[in-house]
Design an enzyme around this catalytic site. Sequence first.
Site, PDB file in Angstrom:
ATOM      1  N   LYS A 126     -82.646  24.426   7.727  1.00 54.81           N
ATOM      2  CA  LYS A 126     -81.536  25.098   8.448  1.00 54.81           C
ATOM      3  C   LYS A 126     -81.372  24.439  10.229  1.00 54.81           C
ATOM      4  O   LYS A 126     -82.381  24.169  10.608  1.00 54.81           O
ATOM      5  CB  LYS A 126     -81.826  26.832   8.934  1.00 54.81           C
ATOM      6  CG  LYS A 126     -82.812  27.379   9.742  1.00 54.81           C
ATOM      7  CD  LYS A 126     -82.717  27.258  10.916  1.00 54.81           C
ATOM      8  CE  LYS A 126     -83.732  27.585  11.747  1.00 54.81           C
ATOM      9  NZ  LYS A 126     -84.856  26.985  13.148  1.00 54.81           N
ATOM     10  N   ASP A 130     -87.400  34.074  10.036  1.00 49.38           N
ATOM     11  CA  ASP A 130     -86.728  32.845   9.496  1.00 49.38           C
ATOM     12  C   ASP A 130     -86.765  33.194   7.695  1.00 49.38           C
ATOM     13  O   ASP A 130     -85.267  32.750   7.161  1.00 49.38           O
ATOM     14  CB  ASP A 130     -86.542  31.558   9.644  1.00 49.38           C
ATOM     15  CG  ASP A 130     -86.184  31.137  11.560  1.00 49.38           C
ATOM     16  OD1 ASP A 130     -85.869  32.253  11.283  1.00 49.38           O
ATOM     17  OD2 ASP A 130     -86.934  30.452  11.639  1.00 49.38           O
TER      18      ASP A 130
END
Length: 289
Positions: A12, A138
Amino acid sequence: MRQKLSVKAPAKINLALDVLHKRPDGYHEVEMIMTNVDLADRLELTELRRDEIILESTSGFVPDDQRNLAYQAAALLKKKYRIKQGISIKIDKQIPVAAGLAGGSSDAAAALRGLNELWQIGLSYDELAELGSEIGSDVAFCVHGGTALAKGRGEVIQPLDAPPPCWVILAKPSIGVSTADVYRRLRTTEMKHPDVKGMMRAIEEKNYEGICHNLGNVLEDVTLKLHPEVRQIKEKMESLGADGVLMSGSGPTVFGLTRHESRMQRIYNGLRGFCGQVYAVRLLGEKNP
């Protein structure tokens, strides 16, 4: 016959990362807009006859024991749902380690998704994300994938539309950055906050120029002061013509955006002699299937 499953774990980048304040629990309250890029680890999950977790990785920089987030994900599911089945986890590591790209978190999320299917536990992505937030900030985003606003300490996920397609050039210098150290040095009273709402609007309107204009990361100034080589990469990317340039997470990876393949090639070639690890990938933007 032993069951097997292969799961993709994409990296990401943060299009926007804001820190609001320090919470009573010691964590920081954040607002982050994250999206997946087409650089991914792959996990091979194989059931074992013995009741144990065995983890192997193609990278020597990744721990193969309970320090590994994918190992922790398997251990968490086994304990919570009393699974007596052993598992072998092989990680084909393509995402750079300690890079600000959530490689470890994505591996944990892929392990949760894959083992949920392999062991037929039947949890929803929301339930898996809630479990994942016990492992790392995350992991909840990485369970869902795609593009999302993450709030709280990263575990409150609001899905967003996919941004318009473009090239992403990732450049990681050969240094590691301690996320804890960066947060420790952060002064919430002195920060220049990114326009998170402006970024959400730009994504919603598929406004590529607006996305480039609203890129922002409050951790960037701290890391740039600690590591001048990260600033040099950022300036080099800008000079080579990237439309928008930002550090991802707490760094040290810097990414640049461009819509043009010829410019992507120029930026990629210009950085290769300048920086250890350089990748040219596409935005994924879509949720995990």
